[in-house]
Design a protein around this motif. Sequence first.
Motif, mmCIF file in Angstrom:
data_model
loop_
_atom_site.group_PDB
_atom_site.id
_atom_site.type_symbol
_atom_site.label_atom_id
_atom_site.label_comp_id
_atom_site.label_asym_id
_atom_site.label_seq_id
_atom_site.Cartn_x
_atom_site.Cartn_y
_atom_site.Cartn_z
ATOM 1 N N TYR A 146 6.682 -5.586 -18.892
ATOM 2 C CA TYR A 146 6.955 -5.019 -17.594
ATOM 3 C C TYR A 146 8.219 -5.642 -16.989
ATOM 4 O O TYR A 146 8.437 -6.848 -17.078
ATOM 5 N N ALA A 147 9.029 -4.816 -16.371
ATOM 6 C CA ALA A 147 10.164 -5.319 -15.607
ATOM 7 C C ALA A 147 9.649 -5.937 -14.308
ATOM 8 O O ALA A 147 8.464 -5.830 -13.969
ATOM 9 N N CYS A 148 10.539 -6.595 -13.561
ATOM 10 C CA CYS A 148 10.124 -7.297 -12.341
ATOM 11 C C CYS A 148 9.445 -6.356 -11.361
ATOM 12 O O CYS A 148 8.417 -6.696 -10.774
ATOM 13 N N LYS A 149 10.013 -5.179 -11.156
ATOM 14 C CA LYS A 149 9.442 -4.246 -10.179
ATOM 15 C C LYS A 149 8.038 -3.822 -10.600
ATOM 16 O O LYS A 149 7.112 -3.816 -9.774
ATOM 17 N N GLU A 150 7.867 -3.468 -11.862
ATOM 18 C CA GLU A 150 6.546 -3.041 -12.323
ATOM 19 C C GLU A 150 5.534 -4.182 -12.224
ATOM 20 O O GLU A 150 4.369 -3.979 -11.866
ATOM 21 N N ALA A 151 5.980 -5.402 -12.534
ATOM 22 C CA ALA A 151 5.069 -6.552 -12.441
ATOM 23 C C ALA A 151 4.647 -6.784 -10.995
ATOM 24 O O ALA A 151 3.468 -7.067 -10.716
ATOM 25 N N ALA A 152 5.593 -6.661 -10.059
ATOM 26 C CA ALA A 152 5.268 -6.838 -8.642
ATOM 27 C C ALA A 152 4.297 -5.764 -8.169
ATOM 28 O O ALA A 152 3.338 -6.045 -7.429
ATOM 29 N N ARG A 153 4.505 -4.526 -8.586
ATOM 30 C CA ARG A 153 3.620 -3.436 -8.160
ATOM 31 C C ARG A 153 2.215 -3.615 -8.722
ATOM 32 O O ARG A 153 1.222 -3.336 -8.031
ATOM 33 N N ARG A 154 2.113 -4.081 -9.959
ATOM 34 C CA ARG A 154 0.790 -4.312 -10.550
ATOM 35 C C ARG A 154 0.055 -5.411 -9.792
ATOM 36 O O ARG A 154 -1.161 -5.319 -9.576
ATOM 37 N N MET A 155 0.779 -6.459 -9.376
ATOM 38 C CA MET A 155 0.147 -7.529 -8.616
ATOM 39 C C MET A 155 -0.351 -7.017 -7.273
ATOM 40 O O MET A 155 -1.462 -7.354 -6.836
ATOM 41 N N ILE A 156 0.451 -6.205 -6.599
ATOM 42 C CA ILE A 156 0.053 -5.669 -5.296
ATOM 43 C C ILE A 156 -1.187 -4.788 -5.435
ATOM 44 O O ILE A 156 -2.127 -4.870 -4.635
ATOM 45 N N LYS A 157 -1.212 -3.959 -6.453
ATOM 46 C CA LYS A 157 -2.343 -3.057 -6.653
ATOM 47 C C LYS A 157 -3.622 -3.796 -7.039
ATOM 48 O O LYS A 157 -4.726 -3.272 -6.859
ATOM 49 N N SER A 158 -3.483 -5.012 -7.578
ATOM 50 C CA SER A 158 -4.671 -5.775 -7.971
ATOM 51 C C SER A 158 -5.204 -6.646 -6.839
ATOM 52 O O SER A 158 -6.268 -7.251 -6.990
ATOM 53 N N ALA A 159 -4.500 -6.717 -5.726
ATOM 54 C CA ALA A 159 -4.897 -7.606 -4.626
ATOM 55 C C ALA A 159 -6.206 -7.146 -4.002
ATOM 56 O O ALA A 159 -6.441 -5.954 -3.798
ATOM 57 N N ARG A 160 -7.053 -8.124 -3.658
ATOM 58 C CA ARG A 160 -8.337 -7.821 -3.030
ATOM 59 C C ARG A 160 -8.564 -8.623 -1.743
ATOM 60 O O ARG A 160 -9.378 -8.217 -0.912
ATOM 61 N N GLU A 161 -7.858 -9.731 -1.549
ATOM 62 C CA GLU A 161 -8.126 -10.583 -0.390
ATOM 63 C C GLU A 161 -6.939 -10.707 0.560
ATOM 64 O O GLU A 161 -7.111 -10.643 1.772
ATOM 65 N N VAL A 162 -5.735 -10.885 0.032
ATOM 66 C CA VAL A 162 -4.577 -11.033 0.909
ATOM 67 C C VAL A 162 -3.295 -10.854 0.096
ATOM 68 O O VAL A 162 -3.255 -11.139 -1.101
ATOM 69 N N ILE A 163 -2.264 -10.343 0.778
ATOM 70 C CA ILE A 163 -0.921 -10.246 0.212
ATOM 71 C C ILE A 163 0.033 -10.866 1.229
ATOM 72 O O ILE A 163 0.041 -10.454 2.392
ATOM 73 N N ALA A 164 0.818 -11.829 0.802
ATOM 74 C CA ALA A 164 1.797 -12.464 1.683
ATOM 75 C C ALA A 164 3.143 -12.463 0.981
ATOM 76 O O ALA A 164 3.267 -12.965 -0.136
ATOM 77 N N ILE A 165 4.146 -11.893 1.654
ATOM 78 C CA ILE A 165 5.482 -11.763 1.067
ATOM 79 C C ILE A 165 6.505 -12.422 1.980
ATOM 80 O O ILE A 165 6.533 -12.154 3.186
ATOM 81 N N VAL A 166 7.333 -13.270 1.406
ATOM 82 C CA VAL A 166 8.496 -13.833 2.094
ATOM 83 C C VAL A 166 9.728 -13.394 1.314
ATOM 84 O O VAL A 166 9.849 -13.700 0.124
ATOM 85 N N THR A 167 10.614 -12.675 1.959
ATOM 86 C CA THR A 167 11.798 -12.162 1.279
ATOM 87 C C THR A 167 12.897 -11.886 2.287
ATOM 88 O O THR A 167 12.628 -11.746 3.483
ATOM 89 N N ASP A 168 14.124 -11.833 1.801
ATOM 90 C CA ASP A 168 15.213 -11.531 2.713
ATOM 91 C C ASP A 168 15.214 -10.056 3.081
ATOM 92 O O ASP A 168 15.453 -9.686 4.224
ATOM 93 N N SER A 169 14.920 -9.183 2.121
ATOM 94 C CA SER A 169 14.987 -7.747 2.370
ATOM 95 C C SER A 169 13.837 -7.031 1.683
ATOM 96 O O SER A 169 13.401 -7.439 0.594
#
Length: 263
Positions: A146-169
Amino acid sequence: MALSQILDDSPLRLAPRPARTDGLNPEEVYNERHRLALEELLSGGVDNFLAFLKKERIPNFLSDDEIQRIRSSAVPPPRCLSVHGEELEQSLRSSLDCSSVTYFPEVSDVEPPLLEIGWPAFTAGSYRGVTRAVAHFQPSYGESIYACKEAARRMIKSAREVIAIVTDSLTDLDIFKDLQEACSHRRVPVYILLDQSCAPAFLKMCRNIGVRLDDLLHMRVRSIAGTTYYMRSGARITGKVHERFMLIDGNRVATGSYRYSAL
Protein backbone atom coordinates in the motif's frame (compact mmCIF):
# COMPACT_ATOMS: atom_id res chain seq x y z
CA MET A 1 12.59 29.35 24.77
CA ALA A 2 15.45 31.60 23.77
CA LEU A 3 17.76 32.93 26.45
CA SER A 4 16.87 36.46 25.35
CA GLN A 5 13.39 35.84 26.73
CA ILE A 6 14.66 35.48 30.31
CA LEU A 7 15.46 38.38 32.64
CA ASP A 8 17.45 37.98 35.84
CA ASP A 9 15.45 40.81 37.42
CA SER A 10 12.05 39.54 36.29
CA PRO A 11 9.38 40.50 38.86
CA LEU A 12 7.97 36.98 38.68
CA ARG A 13 11.28 35.27 39.20
CA LEU A 14 11.08 34.04 42.77
CA ALA A 15 14.12 31.78 43.00
CA PRO A 16 17.41 31.34 41.15
CA ARG A 17 17.34 28.84 38.32
CA PRO A 18 19.00 25.55 39.29
CA ALA A 19 22.27 24.71 37.60
CA ARG A 20 22.06 22.29 34.70
CA THR A 21 23.01 18.75 35.59
CA ASP A 22 22.90 17.26 32.10
CA GLY A 23 26.22 18.79 31.06
CA LEU A 24 24.64 20.72 28.17
CA ASN A 25 26.31 24.01 27.39
CA PRO A 26 23.72 26.69 26.43
CA GLU A 27 26.19 28.11 23.92
CA GLU A 28 25.94 24.86 21.98
CA VAL A 29 22.19 25.25 21.39
CA TYR A 30 21.87 29.03 21.33
CA ASN A 31 23.88 31.59 19.36
CA GLU A 32 23.52 35.20 20.44
CA ARG A 33 25.22 36.49 17.29
CA HIS A 34 22.70 34.66 15.13
CA ARG A 35 19.91 36.36 17.04
CA LEU A 36 21.52 39.76 16.49
CA ALA A 37 21.86 38.94 12.80
CA LEU A 38 18.13 38.21 12.62
CA GLU A 39 17.48 41.57 14.27
CA GLU A 40 19.50 43.23 11.51
CA LEU A 41 17.62 41.29 8.83
CA LEU A 42 14.20 42.41 10.03
CA SER A 43 15.10 45.97 10.96
CA GLY A 44 17.46 46.84 8.11
CA GLY A 45 16.93 44.31 5.35
CA VAL A 46 19.17 41.84 3.55
CA ASP A 47 22.05 44.30 3.02
CA ASN A 48 22.30 45.05 6.75
CA PHE A 49 22.08 41.33 7.51
CA LEU A 50 24.95 40.50 5.15
CA ALA A 51 27.01 43.45 6.43
CA PHE A 52 26.58 42.22 10.01
CA LEU A 53 27.69 38.72 9.03
CA LYS A 54 30.75 40.12 7.34
CA LYS A 55 31.65 42.35 10.28
CA GLU A 56 31.26 39.49 12.79
CA ARG A 57 32.91 36.98 10.44
CA ILE A 58 29.91 34.66 10.59
CA PRO A 59 29.08 32.30 7.72
CA ASN A 60 25.64 32.91 6.23
CA PHE A 61 23.45 30.46 8.17
CA LEU A 62 20.27 31.14 6.15
CA SER A 63 19.44 30.15 2.59
CA ASP A 64 17.80 32.61 0.22
CA ASP A 65 14.44 30.84 0.66
CA GLU A 66 14.73 31.02 4.45
CA ILE A 67 15.55 34.72 4.32
CA GLN A 68 12.51 35.33 2.14
CA ARG A 69 10.21 33.31 4.41
CA ILE A 70 11.44 35.06 7.55
CA ARG A 71 10.94 38.51 6.06
CA SER A 72 7.51 37.69 4.66
CA SER A 73 6.25 36.09 7.88
CA ALA A 74 7.55 38.74 10.28
CA VAL A 75 4.86 40.87 11.94
CA PRO A 76 5.99 44.45 12.63
CA PRO A 77 5.64 45.97 16.11
CA PRO A 78 2.29 47.63 16.89
CA ARG A 79 2.03 51.36 16.31
CA CYS A 80 -0.37 53.81 17.91
CA LEU A 81 -1.92 56.66 15.92
CA SER A 82 -2.43 58.79 19.01
CA VAL A 83 -0.10 59.65 21.88
CA HIS A 84 -2.75 60.82 24.33
CA GLY A 85 -4.74 59.23 27.12
CA GLU A 86 -5.87 55.62 27.06
CA GLU A 87 -4.58 54.95 23.55
CA LEU A 88 -1.03 55.70 24.64
CA GLU A 89 -1.38 53.42 27.67
CA GLN A 90 -2.80 50.65 25.50
CA SER A 91 0.02 51.06 22.99
CA LEU A 92 2.64 50.76 25.72
CA ARG A 93 1.01 47.62 27.07
CA SER A 94 0.94 46.10 23.59
CA SER A 95 4.59 46.94 23.03
CA LEU A 96 5.57 45.30 26.31
CA ASP A 97 3.54 42.20 25.48
CA CYS A 98 5.44 41.80 22.20
CA SER A 99 8.88 42.43 23.68
CA SER A 100 11.31 39.55 23.92
CA VAL A 101 12.20 40.57 27.49
CA THR A 102 8.71 40.27 28.96
CA TYR A 103 7.93 36.58 28.58
CA PHE A 104 6.32 35.36 31.81
CA PRO A 105 4.89 31.80 31.62
CA GLU A 106 2.89 32.37 34.80
CA VAL A 107 0.95 35.08 33.00
CA SER A 108 0.87 34.09 29.33
CA ASP A 109 0.57 30.30 29.31
CA VAL A 110 -2.93 28.81 29.21
CA GLU A 111 -4.28 25.36 29.89
CA PRO A 112 -4.72 23.07 26.88
CA PRO A 113 -8.31 22.71 25.65
CA LEU A 114 -10.43 19.87 26.98
CA LEU A 115 -11.06 16.82 24.84
CA GLU A 116 -14.80 17.29 25.20
CA ILE A 117 -15.90 14.41 22.97
CA GLY A 118 -13.92 11.90 25.02
CA TRP A 119 -10.54 10.24 25.09
CA PRO A 120 -10.54 6.47 25.71
CA ALA A 121 -8.48 5.05 28.52
CA PHE A 122 -7.19 2.31 26.20
CA THR A 123 -7.51 -0.34 28.87
CA ALA A 124 -9.62 -2.77 26.85
CA GLY A 125 -8.23 -4.33 23.72
CA SER A 126 -4.97 -2.39 23.76
CA TYR A 127 -2.14 -4.05 21.95
CA ARG A 128 0.38 -5.66 24.28
CA GLY A 129 2.47 -7.65 21.84
CA VAL A 130 5.75 -6.89 20.12
CA THR A 131 6.01 -3.43 18.60
CA ARG A 132 6.02 -3.50 14.82
CA ALA A 133 6.97 -0.86 12.26
CA VAL A 134 5.94 -0.85 8.60
CA ALA A 135 7.34 1.55 6.00
CA HIS A 136 5.14 2.88 3.22
CA PHE A 137 6.07 5.02 0.24
CA GLN A 138 4.16 7.36 -2.05
CA PRO A 139 3.91 5.91 -4.64
CA SER A 140 4.31 2.35 -3.33
CA TYR A 141 7.74 0.79 -3.69
CA GLY A 142 9.34 -2.59 -3.20
CA GLU A 143 7.52 -5.07 -0.98
CA SER A 144 5.15 -2.42 0.39
CA ILE A 145 1.69 -3.24 -0.94
CA TYR A 146 0.00 0.00 0.00
CA ALA A 147 1.12 3.55 -0.72
CA CYS A 148 1.03 6.11 2.11
CA LYS A 149 -2.45 7.36 1.24
CA GLU A 150 -3.96 3.88 1.07
CA ALA A 151 -2.26 2.91 4.35
CA ALA A 152 -3.64 6.02 6.07
CA ARG A 153 -7.16 5.36 4.76
CA ARG A 154 -7.06 1.74 5.94
CA MET A 155 -6.02 2.89 9.42
CA ILE A 156 -8.85 5.43 9.57
CA LYS A 157 -11.42 2.86 8.45
CA SER A 158 -10.22 0.41 11.12
CA ALA A 159 -10.55 2.92 13.98
CA ARG A 160 -13.02 2.06 16.73
CA GLU A 161 -12.14 4.29 19.71
CA VAL A 162 -10.42 7.50 18.62
CA ILE A 163 -8.63 9.20 15.73
CA ALA A 164 -6.21 12.05 16.43
CA ILE A 165 -4.37 13.84 13.61
CA VAL A 166 -1.70 16.52 13.85
CA THR A 167 -0.67 17.90 10.48
CA ASP A 168 0.16 21.13 8.75
CA SER A 169 -2.47 20.69 6.03
CA LEU A 170 -5.50 18.52 5.39
CA THR A 171 -7.13 19.03 2.00
CA ASP A 172 -7.34 15.49 0.62
CA LEU A 173 -11.03 14.86 -0.05
CA ASP A 174 -10.76 11.07 0.20
CA ILE A 175 -9.08 11.14 3.60
CA PHE A 176 -11.47 13.79 4.91
CA LYS A 177 -14.49 11.77 3.75
CA ASP A 178 -13.06 8.74 5.59
CA LEU A 179 -12.79 10.87 8.74
CA GLN A 180 -16.32 12.15 8.19
CA GLU A 181 -17.63 8.61 7.86
CA ALA A 182 -15.78 7.52 11.01
CA CYS A 183 -17.25 10.26 13.20
CA SER A 184 -20.73 10.34 11.65
CA HIS A 185 -21.55 6.66 11.11
CA ARG A 186 -19.27 4.83 13.56
CA ARG A 187 -19.30 7.68 16.13
CA VAL A 188 -15.54 7.55 16.56
CA PRO A 189 -14.20 10.75 18.16
CA VAL A 190 -11.99 12.58 15.65
CA TYR A 191 -9.54 15.29 16.70
CA ILE A 192 -7.72 17.31 14.04
CA LEU A 193 -4.98 19.83 14.80
CA LEU A 194 -3.85 21.96 11.84
CA ASP A 195 -1.25 24.61 11.25
CA GLN A 196 -2.87 28.02 11.57
CA SER A 197 -1.74 29.16 8.13
CA CYS A 198 -3.35 26.10 6.49
CA ALA A 199 -6.70 26.37 8.30
CA PRO A 200 -8.28 28.61 5.59
CA ALA A 201 -7.57 25.99 2.92
CA PHE A 202 -9.20 23.32 5.10
CA LEU A 203 -12.30 25.47 5.64
CA LYS A 204 -12.53 26.22 1.93
CA MET A 205 -12.42 22.50 1.18
CA CYS A 206 -15.32 21.97 3.61
CA ARG A 207 -17.34 24.72 1.92
CA ASN A 208 -16.62 23.30 -1.52
CA ILE A 209 -18.11 19.93 -0.59
CA GLY A 210 -20.97 21.40 1.44
CA VAL A 211 -19.79 20.22 4.88
CA ARG A 212 -20.56 22.23 8.01
CA LEU A 213 -18.19 21.34 10.83
CA ASP A 214 -20.87 22.20 13.38
CA ASP A 215 -22.90 19.27 12.04
CA LEU A 216 -20.09 16.80 12.75
CA LEU A 217 -20.81 16.22 16.43
CA HIS A 218 -17.95 13.76 16.93
CA MET A 219 -15.24 15.82 15.23
CA ARG A 220 -13.20 18.67 16.67
CA VAL A 221 -10.88 20.78 14.52
CA ARG A 222 -8.46 23.30 15.96
CA SER A 223 -5.49 25.22 14.63
CA ILE A 224 -2.17 25.99 16.24
CA ALA A 225 0.79 28.16 15.26
CA GLY A 226 4.43 27.26 15.55
CA THR A 227 6.81 28.78 18.07
CA THR A 228 6.77 32.58 18.13
CA TYR A 229 10.09 34.39 18.34
CA TYR A 230 10.00 37.98 19.63
CA MET A 231 12.55 40.55 18.54
CA ARG A 232 13.79 43.45 20.68
CA SER A 233 12.01 45.89 18.36
CA GLY A 234 8.66 44.28 19.09
CA ALA A 235 8.45 42.45 15.76
CA ARG A 236 7.71 38.75 15.92
CA ILE A 237 8.22 35.70 13.75
CA THR A 238 5.85 32.75 14.05
CA GLY A 239 6.94 29.38 12.78
CA LYS A 240 4.85 26.62 11.22
CA VAL A 241 3.77 23.19 12.38
CA HIS A 242 5.90 20.59 10.61
CA GLU A 243 4.92 17.53 12.63
CA ARG A 244 2.64 15.03 10.91
CA PHE A 245 1.28 12.05 12.78
CA MET A 246 -1.97 10.17 13.30
CA LEU A 247 -2.98 8.18 16.39
CA ILE A 248 -5.50 5.37 16.00
CA ASP A 249 -7.17 3.76 19.04
CA GLY A 250 -4.14 4.41 21.21
CA ASN A 251 -2.12 1.52 19.79
CA ARG A 252 -1.20 2.54 16.23
CA VAL A 253 0.67 5.60 15.05
CA ALA A 254 1.40 6.77 11.52
CA THR A 255 4.09 9.40 11.11
CA GLY A 256 6.39 10.62 8.38
CA SER A 257 6.70 13.18 5.63
CA TYR A 258 3.44 12.30 3.85
CA ARG A 259 0.96 15.20 3.75
CA TYR A 260 -2.80 14.74 3.89
CA SER A 261 -3.27 16.82 0.76
CA ALA A 262 -3.86 16.20 -2.91
CA LEU A 263 -0.25 17.07 -3.84
